[in-house]
Design an enzyme around this catalytic site. Structure first.
Site, short mmCIF file in Angstrom:
data_model
loop_
_atom_site.label_atom_id
_atom_site.label_comp_id
_atom_site.label_asym_id
_atom_site.label_seq_id
_atom_site.Cartn_x
_atom_site.Cartn_y
_atom_site.Cartn_z
N ARG A 52 12.00 -6.54 -14.00
CA ARG A 52 10.98 -5.61 -13.48
C ARG A 52 11.64 -4.40 -12.81
O ARG A 52 11.17 -3.27 -12.91
CB ARG A 52 10.03 -6.32 -12.53
CG ARG A 52 8.88 -5.42 -12.08
CD ARG A 52 7.85 -6.17 -11.28
NE ARG A 52 8.40 -6.72 -10.06
CZ ARG A 52 7.78 -7.60 -9.29
NH1 ARG A 52 6.59 -8.04 -9.62
NH2 ARG A 52 8.34 -8.06 -8.19
N ARG A 101 15.91 19.00 1.30
CA ARG A 101 14.59 18.55 0.85
C ARG A 101 14.11 19.45 -0.26
O ARG A 101 13.83 20.63 -0.04
CB ARG A 101 13.59 18.55 2.01
CG ARG A 101 12.21 18.04 1.61
CD ARG A 101 11.30 17.91 2.83
NE ARG A 101 10.00 17.36 2.47
CZ ARG A 101 8.94 18.08 2.12
NH1 ARG A 101 9.01 19.40 2.11
NH2 ARG A 101 7.81 17.50 1.80
N LYS A 149 7.12 -0.73 -9.01
CA LYS A 149 7.25 -1.25 -7.64
C LYS A 149 7.97 -0.22 -6.77
O LYS A 149 9.18 -0.33 -6.52
CB LYS A 149 7.99 -2.60 -7.68
CG LYS A 149 7.75 -3.46 -6.43
CD LYS A 149 8.12 -4.90 -6.69
CE LYS A 149 8.17 -5.75 -5.45
NZ LYS A 149 6.90 -5.90 -4.73
N GLU A 181 -6.05 -6.27 -6.61
CA GLU A 181 -5.09 -7.30 -6.16
C GLU A 181 -5.10 -7.33 -4.64
O GLU A 181 -5.90 -6.64 -3.99
CB GLU A 181 -3.69 -7.02 -6.72
CG GLU A 181 -3.16 -5.64 -6.40
CD GLU A 181 -1.82 -5.32 -7.09
OE1 GLU A 181 -1.05 -6.24 -7.43
OE2 GLU A 181 -1.55 -4.12 -7.26
N LEU A 206 0.43 -4.60 -9.81
CA LEU A 206 1.83 -4.94 -10.01
C LEU A 206 1.89 -6.19 -10.89
O LEU A 206 1.11 -7.13 -10.71
CB LEU A 206 2.51 -5.23 -8.66
CG LEU A 206 4.02 -5.47 -8.82
CD1 LEU A 206 4.75 -4.16 -9.08
CD2 LEU A 206 4.61 -6.15 -7.60
N1 PDD Z 1 4.99 -7.79 -2.93
N2 PDD Z 1 1.03 -7.05 -6.02
C1 PDD Z 1 1.58 -6.27 -5.07
C2 PDD Z 1 0.89 -5.01 -4.71
C3 PDD Z 1 2.77 -6.66 -4.44
O1 PDD Z 1 3.31 -5.85 -3.50
C4 PDD Z 1 3.39 -7.88 -4.79
C5 PDD Z 1 4.67 -8.34 -4.17
C6 PDD Z 1 2.77 -8.68 -5.78
C7 PDD Z 1 3.36 -9.98 -6.23
O2 PDD Z 1 4.51 -9.80 -7.04
P1 PDD Z 1 5.67 -10.89 -7.08
O3 PDD Z 1 5.01 -12.18 -7.44
O4 PDD Z 1 6.57 -10.41 -8.14
O5 PDD Z 1 6.29 -10.93 -5.70
C8 PDD Z 1 1.62 -8.22 -6.37
C9 PDD Z 1 6.28 -8.07 -2.34
C10 PDD Z 1 6.51 -9.51 -2.12
C11 PDD Z 1 6.44 -7.21 -1.10
O6 PDD Z 1 6.08 -6.05 -1.19
O7 PDD Z 1 6.95 -7.69 -0.08
#
Ligand code: PDD
Length: 286
Positions: A52, A101, A149, A181, A206
């Site tokens: 990812r 910047r 991400k 989500e 995500l």
């Molecule tokens: N967050 N959706 C969002 C918006 C997220 O930020 C995350 C994870 C998930 C779950 O994804 P995964 O199973 O791959 O961790 C879904 C991480 C843990 C964080 O920002 O700390």
């Protein structure tokens, strides 16, 4: 205890770690990240997180500063240096320090910044597993590439603040009448016939690494899964609800907007899914 963190090729005490004020991660949130769970001093589902991360970088034309195999070595070295047994590792790659910047991307001479640090916390014996969490719904005000991400996380910070101000632990985000989500997790409901419902993959959410594994495990366990949109109203009337992420694995949701979900206690399907995910993770780190 002071941590050893990783910054651009060096393992340093956290108090000595330095990033430029011109770093594009700091100025523009021009950076991507990953959080990988650690159990038994080993990485959980690292291959998925790496894949990812590579995709996030590709989508933003961000060059990975080190080879994938080396990234794994850095994670492992950091676990050792910090004697981390259980918790997680945070990794961030920004587009680097362009020396000023300027919105435009810098040239290739500017190297990306790579930072990693450890976080020690109980993953298996989290108290939230027994109590479940309370969530509130609120508008999803994030940008439209939630599949990448990035560290642009002000909206989820506001969501957690809103949740805490409203006697809840977290938020379910709503767009065009449907739950996208959780603020930092994927969201699920369980119907009366034990079918799990979660939003399908798109740029709206995500693509959770935990989600991917859970859907395979559920099918293997004979639990029906429907990947489709669902509304807050459907969630209010669901038998169960839960969230998943690398930091929580699976946490049951016991109330939504102050209304109990099912009987207001962590549900059997949520707990079963947590158990089989924990089994999978433990087998990987054995
Ligand atoms: N967050 N959706 C969002 C918006 C997220 O930020 C995350 C994870 C998930 C779950 O994804 P995964 O199973 O791959 O961790 C879904 C991480 C843990 C964080 O920002 O700390």
């Amino acid at each position: 205890m002071s941590r050893i963190v990783y910054v651009d090729g060096q393992y340093v005490n956290e108090a000595d770690a330095k990033i430029s004020v011109f770093d594009r991660g700091f100025l523009f949130a021009d950076a991507v990240y990953e959080v990988t769970a650690v159990l038994n001093s080993k990485l959980v589902e690292f291959a998925g997180h790496l894949e990812r991360l590579q995709r996030s970088c590709r989508e933003l034309s961000l060059t990975m500063p080190v080879a994938p195999a080396q990234l794994k070595t850095i994670h492992e070295e950091l676990i050792k240096k910090n004697n981390l047994v259980e918790g997680g590792i945070y990794l961030q790659i920004s587009r680097g320090n362009a020396g000023d910047r300027d919105f435009a991307f810098p040239g290739a001479e500017v190297k990306p910044t790579l930072v990693l640090f450890t976080q020690s916390r109980p993953v298996i014996d989290s108290p939230k597993v027994k109590t479940g969490i309370k969530v509130v719904t609120m508008p999803d005000i994030r940008w439209h590439r939630r599949d990448i991400k990035t560290v642009g996380l002000l909206a989820p910070c506001l969501a957690k603040e809103y949740a805490h101000a409203n006697d809840a632990d977290d938020a379910f985000l709503v767009e065009n009448g449907f739950i996208t989500e959780g603020s930092s997790s994927n969201a699920y409901i369980v119907l009366a016939d034990n079918t799990i419902v979660t939003r399908p993959l798109s740029n709206d959410i995500l693509h959770g690494i935990t989600r991917k594994a859970l859907l395979v495990l559920a099918a293997r366990d004979g639990i029906k899964v429907e990947e489709r949109l669902f509304t807050p109203d459907e969630a209010y009337h669901a038998k169960e609800a839960f969230i998943s992420s690398a930091t929580t694995f699976v946490w049951p949701v016991v109330s939504i907007d102050g209304k109990p979900v099912g009987d207001g206690k962590p549900g059997p399907i949520s707990l079963r899914l947590r158990d089989i995910y924990v089994e999978l993770a433990k087998a990987e780190v054995a």
